[in-house]
Design an enzyme around this catalytic site. Structure first.
Site, PDB file in Angstrom:
ATOM      1  N   ASN A   1      -4.570  -0.089  -6.524  1.00 11.93           N
ATOM      2  CA  ASN A   1      -3.778  -0.307  -5.312  1.00 11.93           C
ATOM      3  C   ASN A   1      -4.715  -0.527  -4.141  1.00 11.93           C
ATOM      4  O   ASN A   1      -5.669   0.246  -3.945  1.00 11.93           O
ATOM      5  CB  ASN A   1      -2.915   0.939  -5.022  1.00 11.93           C
ATOM      6  N   GLU A   2      -4.478  -1.538  -3.376  1.00  6.97           N
ATOM      7  CA  GLU A   2      -5.267  -1.805  -2.153  1.00  6.97           C
ATOM      8  C   GLU A   2      -6.753  -1.546  -2.390  1.00  6.97           C
ATOM      9  O   GLU A   2      -7.404  -0.784  -1.670  1.00  6.97           O
ATOM     10  CB  GLU A   2      -4.744  -0.983  -0.964  1.00  6.97           C
TER      11      GLU A   2
ATOM     12  N   GLU B   1       4.610  -3.536  -1.363  1.00  6.10           N
ATOM     13  CA  GLU B   1       4.761  -2.649  -0.205  1.00  6.10           C
ATOM     14  C   GLU B   1       5.102  -3.536   0.982  1.00  6.10           C
ATOM     15  O   GLU B   1       4.329  -4.437   1.335  1.00  6.10           O
ATOM     16  CB  GLU B   1       3.477  -1.863   0.081  1.00  6.10           C
TER      17      GLU B   1
ATOM     18  N   GLN C   1       9.101   3.284   2.182  1.00  5.57           N
ATOM     19  CA  GLN C   1       9.197   3.885   0.879  1.00  5.57           C
ATOM     20  C   GLN C   1      10.621   4.403   0.677  1.00  5.57           C
ATOM     21  O   GLN C   1      11.405   4.406   1.605  1.00  5.57           O
ATOM     22  CB  GLN C   1       8.186   5.010   0.744  1.00  5.57           C
TER      23      GLN C   1
ATOM     24  N   TYR D   1       3.001  -4.964   5.957  1.00  7.00           N
ATOM     25  CA  TYR D   1       3.793  -4.072   6.818  1.00  7.00           C
ATOM     26  C   TYR D   1       4.055  -4.759   8.149  1.00  7.00           C
ATOM     27  O   TYR D   1       3.223  -5.530   8.630  1.00  7.00           O
ATOM     28  CB  TYR D   1       3.062  -2.758   7.048  1.00  7.00           C
TER      29      TYR D   1
HETATM   30  O1  AHR Z   1       2.829   3.256   2.264  1.00 12.97           O
HETATM   31  C1  AHR Z   1       1.814   3.944   2.894  1.00 12.97           C
HETATM   32  C2  AHR Z   1       0.436   3.410   2.539  1.00 12.97           C
HETATM   33  O2  AHR Z   1       0.310   2.109   3.004  1.00 12.97           O
HETATM   34  C3  AHR Z   1       0.117   3.299   1.076  1.00 12.97           C
HETATM   35  O3  AHR Z   1      -0.340   4.487   0.552  1.00 12.97           O
HETATM   36  C4  AHR Z   1      -0.940   2.249   1.042  1.00 12.97           C
HETATM   37  O4  AHR Z   1      -0.929   1.522  -0.164  1.00 12.97           O
HETATM   38  C5  AHR Z   1      -0.631   1.392   2.251  1.00 12.97           C
HETATM   39  O5  AHR Z   1      -1.740   1.165   3.027  1.00 12.97           O
END
Ligand code: AHR
Length: 532
Positions: free
Chosen positions: A205-206, A324, A375, A273
């Site tokens: 992840n990331e 995400e 989430q 995001y």
């Molecule tokens: O969703 C919060 C965080 O955002 C996650 O842990 C990460 O993958 C992202 O940077």
């Protein structure tokens, strides 16, 4: 995507459209702006995969502990330790796929810590989300049982940043090998004789950030090595997801694709995001406009990332996954202390943001495989909120209802929409100050004798009269539901849980080829049409 056309083209194409002045006054008020749309049911984009409405749950704040999991001895009503109210609400919503255990947490998670008798499980420090002690009482079995309870397909995120290929290989065998190996027998001894059959596996992840701060070629080397040891067991064919970019980072994606050297993943995951500079319930107009306008950049990113993948994968075998996404507002430190890290209220603004996201997924349906809102409970753009980890109350947020309004699109075929005067997606360039223009957002899908159209009015100060010309179908009747509130900072508080809920809304068919409806400022609406 929404096709932009001029007024002249629009009038030529939508021959049945009338001028605004002719719109019946009874349906539309007087001081509204009119919007004309053509729904091209004769022009298909692609399947609206139910997976576009998937979720993500991390060991972060009160998402798992206190949100989903309260423990078997909790005074909070529970089903074997799972918060009963949450299970019921999520079942009703329908969660196609649920990703777990992170997030950043995933690349510091060692799955063996979370199996076996709960009282014997290792206590570890959650270094990413506050250095608290994680007792691992919610582990692989608890997660997979939760998925079963709510009817979601599981998606496990493996640890590449601080793990080993052996660890991921063994987790897959533990979950999926039918019987007879030491790991399969251990699973049976821990309560699950039948294999779990987990299909979706994230390989890190990331990894450009909290998953190891890697360069693209470094990550690709890890991906290649890890996936040498992954196997299909029983009837389960693995779907392996490689770490994609942060937002629209084309340099990362290109670097990874080059260095994978032909070892193609099944999925490629990007994260995007939509930041907010104000606390969730105190957004200024400017902050809100900036956040909502950023969805145009998300749409642009999906288009560009897919185009880049296409150069390596012209037949689109690799699924583009946005695992995400969601609004990330300014945190209130006091609220985080009481309720857990990244606990965020959800307002009418967040519902509009959800609607903008879900609309653009429909419009880009041919380019996407899965999307996971960040989430599920209590963290960021959640669909459920509890009043603290010990709180009895659990409310369905405005986001929950926005997702509910889009449920009708699932498994239908997205069709093209032409919106008069709509701007194409415009990402902000470095140093560029562009006027923020928010306008009507529309998407539509069609199957058999049902046409579903969703509308979002992201303006806080203008109602809209929407006049849709229907092409390729003839409509007999329409029913609509709307989510709206005159205060964009309003939310479903614990003592006023039904402040923002869908309500029936007037929508009228004229002559079989027009749909008319009002869209108040800050609203999300879905109309379902019976068509022939
Ligand atoms: O969703 C919060 C965080 O955002 C996650 O842990 C990460 O993958 C992202 O940077």
């Amino acid at each position: 995507m929404t096709t932009t056309i001029t007024r002249r083209q629009f009038t030529q194409r939508g021959a049945a459209l009338l001028l605004t002045a002719m719109v019946p006054k009874g349906l539309f008020g007087s001081a509204q702006s009119s919007k004309r749309v053509v729904i091209r049911a004769d022009s298909e984009i692609g399947l609206v995969r139910p997976e576009f409405h998937s979720h993500f749950a991390e060991h972060l704040g009160s998402c798992i502990y206190g949100g989903i999991w309260v423990g078997k001895n909790s005074p909070i009503a529970n089903i074997n330790g799972y918060r009963k109210q949450a299970v019921e609400y999520l079942k009703e919503l329908g969660v196609p796929v649920l990703r777990w255990p992170g997030g950043c947490f995933a690349d510091d998670y060692h799955w063996r810590d979370g199996i076996g008798p709960a009282e014997k499980r290792a206590k570890r420090v959650n270094i990413h989300w506050g250095n608290y002690v994680e007792d691992n009482s919610f582990g692989t079995h608890e997660f997979l049982e939760f998925c079963r309870l709510i009817g979601a397909e599981p998606y496990l995120a493996g640890n590449v940043g601080s793990g080993t290929p052996e660890e991921l290989r063994d987790w897959i065998e533990y979950c999926n090998y039918p019987s007879g190996s030491a790991l399969a027998d251990e699973r049976a001894a821990n309560g699950s004789k039948e294999p779990f059959g987990v299909r979706y596996w994230g390989v890190g992840n990331e990894n450009w950030g909290c998953g190891g701060e890697m360069r693209p070629e470094e990550y690709a080397a890890h991906y290649r090595r890890y996936t040498v040891y992954t196997r299909n067991f029983g009837n389960t064919r693995l779907y392996l997801v490689a770490c994609g970019p942060n937002g629209n980072d084309l340099r990362w994606s290109r670097g990874v694709m080059e260095a994978l050297a032909g070892r193609m993943p099944n999925g490629f995951s990007m994260h995007y995001y939509e930041g907010g500079s104000d606390p969730a319930v105190k957004f200024s107009v400017e902050a809100m406009k900036t956040q909502l306008a950023s969805f145009a950049a998300v749409e642009q990113a999906l288009i560009q990332q897919r185009a880049l993948l296409d150069t390596y994968d012209p037949n689109r075998r690799i699924g583009l996954i946005l695992d995400e996404w969601g609004v990330w507002d300014r945190m209130d430190p006091q609220e985080e202390r009481t309720n857990g890290r990244l606990w965020q209220q959800a307002t009418m603004r967040s519902a509009v943001a959800a609607g903008l996201g879900l609309n653009l997924f429909n419009r880009q349906a041919d380019k996407l495989f899965m999307c996971n809102i960040a989430q599920m409970v209590n963290v960021l753009q959640s669909v459920l909120l509890t009043d603290g980890p010990q709180g009895q109350r659990c409310v369905r947020t405005a986001n929950y209802w926005a997702f509910m309004l889009f449920k009708l699109h699932r498994a239908k075929t997205a069709v093209r929409v032409e919106t008069e005067g709509a701007l194409p997606p415009q990402p902000a360039g470095p140093g560029l100050r562009r006027e923020i223009v928010l306008d009507l957002s529309v998407s539509a899908s069609h199957k058999d004798n049902e046409l579903v159209i969703s509308f979002v009015n992201p303006k806080h100060d203008a109602d809209m009269q929407v006049d849709c010309a229907l092409r390729g179908v003839s409509a007999q009747e329409a029913s609509a539901q709307i989510l709206t509130h005159k205060d964009y900072n309003a939310c479903n508080a614990f003592d006023a849980a039904d402040t923002i809920v869908p309500r029936p809304h007037a929508a009228r068919i004229e002559g079989g080829s027009r749909l008319l409806l009002d869209l108040p400022a800050m609203s999300v609406a879905t109309a379902a049409l019976k068509v022939a």
